[in-house]
Design a protein around this motif. Structure first.
Motif, mmCIF file in Angstrom:
data_model
loop_
_atom_site.group_PDB
_atom_site.id
_atom_site.type_symbol
_atom_site.label_atom_id
_atom_site.label_comp_id
_atom_site.label_asym_id
_atom_site.label_seq_id
_atom_site.Cartn_x
_atom_site.Cartn_y
_atom_site.Cartn_z
ATOM 1 N N SER A 196 0.828 -1.195 0.000
ATOM 2 C CA SER A 196 0.000 0.000 0.000
ATOM 3 C C SER A 196 0.868 1.253 0.000
ATOM 4 O O SER A 196 1.816 1.375 0.769
ATOM 5 N N GLY A 197 0.525 2.166 -0.857
ATOM 6 C CA GLY A 197 1.181 3.476 -0.861
ATOM 7 C C GLY A 197 0.496 4.421 0.119
ATOM 8 O O GLY A 197 1.057 5.417 0.548
ATOM 9 N N LYS A 198 -0.718 4.091 0.506
ATOM 10 C CA LYS A 198 -1.497 4.933 1.407
ATOM 11 C C LYS A 198 -1.222 4.599 2.873
ATOM 12 O O LYS A 198 -1.196 5.480 3.723
ATOM 13 N N TYR A 199 -1.024 3.315 3.160
ATOM 14 C CA TYR A 199 -0.790 2.877 4.538
ATOM 15 C C TYR A 199 0.637 2.348 4.648
ATOM 16 O O TYR A 199 0.908 1.166 4.415
#
Length: 132
Positions: free
Chosen positions: A11-14
């Motif tokens: 994940s690039g978000k988490y």
């Protein structure tokens, strides 16, 4: 043929989320191939010739047969069977009536495949006659 890739995502978000386990992803590579068989037939008898197109997942969008020197599609008294998709193959058949089977002729199987962006691809099939 096929190629197997190993894929994992993160994940690039988490940012604290761990990457996934690797998973095999199989890609099937389809190559457009045409197979024909030249034929010898007794003169004055009905003959059939065919053209098999391989590497398909969609039926051919257009099929016609011509004589080698012509662009006009053969019509009656000739019979053209476009065929249908059978697995990854489609076989188209030209039937040459007795009255037209009097000498050696090169015919062309002409087809369009939308999935392979092949437009009016032409392949020669030779019909030779013999006398008894």
């Amino acid at each position: 043929s096929s190629v197997t890739y190993k894929c994992s995502v993160k994940s690039g978000k988490y940012a604290d989320s761990p990457a996934s386990d690797y998973v095999d992803v199989v890609a099937n590579i389809l190559k457009l191939e045409v197979t024909t068989v030249n034929k010898e037939q007794l003169t004055g008898t009905e003959a059939t010739i065919s053209c098999t197109v391989a590497g398909l997942t969609q039926a051919l969008s257009n099929v016609k047969w011509t004589t080698s020197g012509g662009d006009d599609a053969l019509t009656a008294p000739f019979t053209v069977e476009a065929g249908s998709l059978d697995g990854r193959y489609q076989t188209t058949i030209l039937t040459i009536p007795e009255a037209q089977n009097t000498g050696d002729v090169t015919y062309s199987c002409v087809f369009t495949s939308a999935e392979h962006t092949a437009v009016d691809r032409k392949t020669a099939v030779i019909l030779k006659v013999f006398f008894q």
